[in-house]
Design a protein around this motif. Structure first.
Motif, mmCIF file in Angstrom:
data_model
loop_
_atom_site.group_PDB
_atom_site.id
_atom_site.type_symbol
_atom_site.label_atom_id
_atom_site.label_comp_id
_atom_site.label_asym_id
_atom_site.label_seq_id
_atom_site.Cartn_x
_atom_site.Cartn_y
_atom_site.Cartn_z
ATOM 1 N N ILE A 1 0.862 -1.178 0.000
ATOM 2 C CA ILE A 1 0.000 0.000 0.000
ATOM 3 C C ILE A 1 0.901 1.232 0.000
ATOM 4 O O ILE A 1 1.769 1.359 0.860
ATOM 5 C CB ILE A 1 -0.913 0.043 1.242
ATOM 6 C CG1 ILE A 1 -1.856 -1.159 1.277
ATOM 7 C CG2 ILE A 1 -1.702 1.355 1.294
ATOM 8 C CD1 ILE A 1 -2.639 -1.284 2.576
ATOM 9 N N THR A 2 0.721 2.114 -0.964
ATOM 10 C CA THR A 2 1.466 3.371 -0.992
ATOM 11 C C THR A 2 0.499 4.510 -0.689
ATOM 12 O O THR A 2 -0.264 4.930 -1.564
ATOM 13 C CB THR A 2 2.145 3.606 -2.355
ATOM 14 O OG1 THR A 2 3.003 2.495 -2.641
ATOM 15 C CG2 THR A 2 2.960 4.889 -2.325
ATOM 16 N N PRO A 3 0.489 4.999 0.540
ATOM 17 C CA PRO A 3 -0.499 6.005 0.920
ATOM 18 C C PRO A 3 -0.280 7.356 0.234
ATOM 19 O O PRO A 3 0.847 7.727 -0.108
ATOM 20 C CB PRO A 3 -0.288 6.150 2.435
ATOM 21 C CG PRO A 3 0.498 4.956 2.849
ATOM 22 C CD PRO A 3 1.345 4.602 1.673
ATOM 23 N N VAL A 4 -1.360 8.078 0.075
ATOM 24 C CA VAL A 4 -1.324 9.476 -0.338
ATOM 25 C C VAL A 4 -1.202 10.297 0.942
ATOM 26 O O VAL A 4 -2.009 10.124 1.864
ATOM 27 C CB VAL A 4 -2.614 9.865 -1.102
ATOM 28 C CG1 VAL A 4 -2.643 11.372 -1.372
ATOM 29 C CG2 VAL A 4 -2.720 9.088 -2.402
ATOM 30 N N VAL A 5 -0.206 11.155 1.021
ATOM 31 C CA VAL A 5 0.021 11.925 2.244
ATOM 32 C C VAL A 5 -0.304 13.396 2.005
ATOM 33 O O VAL A 5 0.178 14.003 1.042
ATOM 34 C CB VAL A 5 1.479 11.801 2.731
ATOM 35 C CG1 VAL A 5 1.673 12.567 4.037
ATOM 36 C CG2 VAL A 5 1.861 10.335 2.914
ATOM 37 N N VAL A 6 -1.113 13.950 2.880
ATOM 38 C CA VAL A 6 -1.509 15.357 2.800
ATOM 39 C C VAL A 6 -1.112 16.062 4.085
ATOM 40 O O VAL A 6 -1.445 15.597 5.181
ATOM 41 C CB VAL A 6 -3.034 15.498 2.589
ATOM 42 C CG1 VAL A 6 -3.436 16.974 2.587
ATOM 43 C CG2 VAL A 6 -3.472 14.822 1.310
ATOM 44 N N ASP A 7 -0.366 17.143 3.966
ATOM 45 C CA ASP A 7 -0.028 17.933 5.154
ATOM 46 C C ASP A 7 0.226 19.380 4.762
ATOM 47 O O ASP A 7 1.333 19.743 4.356
ATOM 48 C CB ASP A 7 1.187 17.361 5.882
ATOM 49 C CG ASP A 7 1.314 17.920 7.296
ATOM 50 O OD1 ASP A 7 1.070 19.137 7.472
ATOM 51 O OD2 ASP A 7 1.633 17.154 8.224
ATOM 52 N N PRO A 8 -0.789 20.237 4.894
ATOM 53 C CA PRO A 8 -0.633 21.650 4.523
ATOM 54 C C PRO A 8 0.274 22.439 5.445
ATOM 55 O O PRO A 8 0.721 23.531 5.091
ATOM 56 C CB PRO A 8 -2.077 22.176 4.587
ATOM 57 C CG PRO A 8 -2.773 21.271 5.557
ATOM 58 C CD PRO A 8 -2.147 19.924 5.369
ATOM 59 N N ALA A 9 0.568 21.900 6.628
ATOM 60 C CA ALA A 9 1.395 22.636 7.591
ATOM 61 C C ALA A 9 2.861 22.246 7.528
ATOM 62 O O ALA A 9 3.723 22.975 8.019
ATOM 63 C CB ALA A 9 0.869 22.398 9.016
ATOM 64 N N ALA A 10 3.173 21.105 6.924
ATOM 65 C CA ALA A 10 4.526 20.550 6.971
ATOM 66 C C ALA A 10 5.489 21.244 6.016
ATOM 67 O O ALA A 10 5.083 21.854 5.024
ATOM 68 C CB ALA A 10 4.488 19.055 6.662
ATOM 69 N N ASP A 11 6.755 21.106 6.321
ATOM 70 C CA ASP A 11 7.829 21.566 5.446
ATOM 71 C C ASP A 11 8.008 20.503 4.363
ATOM 72 O O ASP A 11 8.660 19.476 4.581
ATOM 73 C CB ASP A 11 9.114 21.735 6.259
ATOM 74 C CG ASP A 11 10.276 22.325 5.448
ATOM 75 O OD1 ASP A 11 10.314 22.108 4.226
ATOM 76 O OD2 ASP A 11 11.148 22.977 6.052
ATOM 77 N N ALA A 12 7.424 20.745 3.195
ATOM 78 C CA ALA A 12 7.416 19.748 2.117
ATOM 79 C C ALA A 12 8.821 19.425 1.627
ATOM 80 O O ALA A 12 9.136 18.267 1.315
ATOM 81 C CB ALA A 12 6.552 20.236 0.962
ATOM 82 N N LYS A 13 9.663 20.434 1.561
ATOM 83 C CA LYS A 13 11.041 20.231 1.092
ATOM 84 C C LYS A 13 11.799 19.329 2.061
ATOM 85 O O LYS A 13 12.548 18.434 1.645
ATOM 86 C CB LYS A 13 11.751 21.581 0.957
ATOM 87 C CG LYS A 13 13.153 21.499 0.399
ATOM 88 C CD LYS A 13 13.771 22.889 0.249
ATOM 89 C CE LYS A 13 15.205 22.813 -0.279
ATOM 90 N NZ LYS A 13 15.822 24.173 -0.380
ATOM 91 N N GLU A 14 11.600 19.550 3.331
ATOM 92 C CA GLU A 14 12.261 18.749 4.359
ATOM 93 C C GLU A 14 11.804 17.294 4.289
ATOM 94 O O GLU A 14 12.618 16.368 4.378
ATOM 95 C CB GLU A 14 11.942 19.329 5.735
ATOM 96 C CG GLU A 14 12.564 18.581 6.906
ATOM 97 C CD GLU A 14 12.147 19.197 8.238
ATOM 98 O OE1 GLU A 14 12.955 19.925 8.823
ATOM 99 O OE2 GLU A 14 10.990 18.951 8.682
ATOM 100 N N ALA A 15 10.495 17.085 4.124
ATOM 101 C CA ALA A 15 9.951 15.729 4.058
ATOM 102 C C ALA A 15 10.481 14.968 2.846
ATOM 103 O O ALA A 15 10.778 13.777 2.930
ATOM 104 C CB ALA A 15 8.424 15.780 4.016
ATOM 105 N N LYS A 16 10.611 15.671 1.737
ATOM 106 C CA LYS A 16 11.145 15.052 0.518
ATOM 107 C C LYS A 16 12.605 14.660 0.724
ATOM 108 O O LYS A 16 13.037 13.565 0.329
ATOM 109 C CB LYS A 16 11.016 16.027 -0.654
ATOM 110 C CG LYS A 16 11.525 15.490 -1.990
ATOM 111 C CD LYS A 16 10.654 14.352 -2.504
ATOM 112 C CE LYS A 16 11.086 13.918 -3.890
ATOM 113 N NZ LYS A 16 10.299 12.762 -4.384
ATOM 114 N N GLN A 17 13.353 15.544 1.364
ATOM 115 C CA GLN A 17 14.775 15.304 1.588
ATOM 116 C C GLN A 17 15.010 14.170 2.581
ATOM 117 O O GLN A 17 15.880 13.318 2.373
ATOM 118 C CB GLN A 17 15.443 16.584 2.093
ATOM 119 C CG GLN A 17 16.932 16.446 2.376
ATOM 120 C CD GLN A 17 17.532 17.730 2.957
ATOM 121 O OE1 GLN A 17 16.842 18.732 3.105
ATOM 122 N NE2 GLN A 17 18.799 17.690 3.295
#
Length: 437
Positions: free
Chosen positions: A352-368
């Motif tokens: 299962i590959t979940p779809v992750v939604v987080d409008p508050a998170a640091d997207a660049k940090e999560a990707k890295q």
């Protein structure tokens, strides 16, 4: 004149080494009263601060634009200050042993720029003895100065709660300690400039270090107890939140709740204490038991989702699952040490590959850090299951009809509400297969 008087008069400056979620708010608070140099090795972070951007969301862009903090990535600027506060992270390694490299690195840089007559205060959470046994020798070696003679040290554990707009530096009693009475008095007076709640003078540096590390260990153990209760009550078919609400009517019942224990403090600090205990020949029983329970909760949530998919007669492999929230706590952009990643990785084991939604998170940090890209709320549709993992304000306002739009029509809706945001009765009456810790 004393160092304190020199600082208050503007003759001397205070420096903050480490400008993250803890260090930056401290620097900003002191800058309202005295001259402050804010140092961080991260040049990109310094550039943001200089441009009036607060990537932590701790004080806001307006405050950053107006502050008088001298933000710099140049270590030489530290020579302009006589009172230094070190607030760098103290993480753990993969084997849960303390990673002291940030605090050692900060001590090295500060030592190379330390001047006679300075006071150095460490705020990083450590086990008792780190300040005097590890940091001081580095400061002495790099500076050529002698601790207790040419410079003094102290320890004042940080108590800032990231994302919390109520319990701030100014409103939380500050523990302070020093190498001697004179230093303790200076440190106490400097912190009293900004801490409205006052200071508590600890008996020694080691006492202050120990006080900090047990604060979070205590919370960790209590949350572990709640998580264990949740596992037991779920097996019994009893709603844990309802049990805690009933028990909470007694005046002395401690109101803790089950949940994912991530972040840089509660999920990390207990390992510092147990590491030192192991060095002294004692193997922790209660503390490490609590850690094991809390570290396994992501796996437990993922397994509970799979069981509920099966109960709903839905295919597990390739199921469409959305995770709402990825940060380690609500209304905070920090994704480091988040336990939501444990849910994500465990679901991947089930294909299962979940779809992750987080409008508050640091997207660049999560990707890295994790290789994960966030989706928008618009992408959450035709789902087989939804996990509400973090109580961001964007999610606490969701109604039953909002959740209904996330799922495939004419299909059993599996909703895992880790934070207990929804009304169980309402969701079950609307046809959801509802589960929460």
């Amino acid at each position: 004149m004393s160092l304190y008087e020199d600082i208050v008069s503007g003759k001397e400056k205070l420096s903050l080494v480490g400008l993250g979620y803890v260090g930056m708010p401290i620097a900003v608070a002191f800058a309202r009263k005295i001259k402050v140099v804010g140092f961080d090795l991260n040049e990109n972070k310094i550039a943001l601060y200089k441009n009036g951007v607060d990537p932590t969301n701790e004080v806001g862009n307006d405050v950053i634009r107006e502050t008088t903090v001298e933000f710099t990535a140049d270590p030489a600027k530290l020579r302009e200050a006589k009172f230094h506060i070190v607030a760098v992270p103290t993480p753990v390694n993969g084997d849960h042993t303390p990673d002291l490299s940030p605090v050692e690195g900060a001590s090295r840089i500060l030592g190379q720029n330390l001047t006679a007559g300075s006071v150095v205060v460490f705020e990083s959470t450590v086990y008792p003895g780190v300040t005097e046994d590890i940091c001081v020798p580095i400061l002495e070696k790099e500076s050529g100065l002698r601790c207790g003679v040419d410079f003094k040290i102290g320890y004042s554990p940080e108590r800032i709660n990231p994302g919390d707009k109520v319990h701030r530096l100014e409103t939380i009693v500050k523990i302070v300690s020093g190498i001697d009475e004179e230093t303790l008095d200076t440190i106490a007076k400097v912190y009293e400039l900004v801490v409205e709640a006052g200071v508590y003078r600890a008996q020694s540096i080691k006492v202050a270090e120990a006080a900090k590390v047990i604060e979070n260990s205590q919370r960790d153990i209590n949350i572990a107890f709640m998580n264990e209760l949740s596992i037991i009550f779920n097996k019994m078919g009893i709603d844990t939140k309802s049990v805690l609400e009933a028990a909470g009517t007694k005046w002395n019942f401690l109101k803790f709740y089950p949940g994912l224990v991530g972040g840089h403090c509660i999920g990390v600090d207990p390992y510092y204490l147990t590491y030192k205990a192991e060095e002294l020949g004692y193997h922790s029983q209660i503390i490490l038991s609590g850690r094991r329970i809390n570290d396994d909760m992501g796996k437990y949530v993922a397994e509970s989702l799979v069981k509920n998919l099966i109960k709903a007669d839905l295919h597990v492999k390739g199921a469409k699952v959305a995770i709402l929230g990825f940060t380690f706590k609500e209304n905070c952009p920090d994704t480091r040490n988040t336990k939501v990643i444990d849910i994500y990785r465990e679901l991947e084991e089930y294909k299962i590959t979940p779809v992750v939604v987080d409008p508050a998170a640091d997207a660049k940090e999560a990707k890295q850090l994790y290789g994960i890209s966030f989706a928008s709320m618009d992408a959450v549709k035709d789902m087989d299951a939804v996990i509400v993992a973090v109580a961001h304000k964007e999610f606490t306002s969701l109604k039953e009809e909002d959740f209904a739009g996330f799922f495939r029509p004419e299909q059993k809706k599996v909703l895992l509400d880790i934070k207990g945001l929804c009304d169980r009765g309402e969701m079950e009456e609307a046809g959801y297969l509802y589960w929460r810790l």
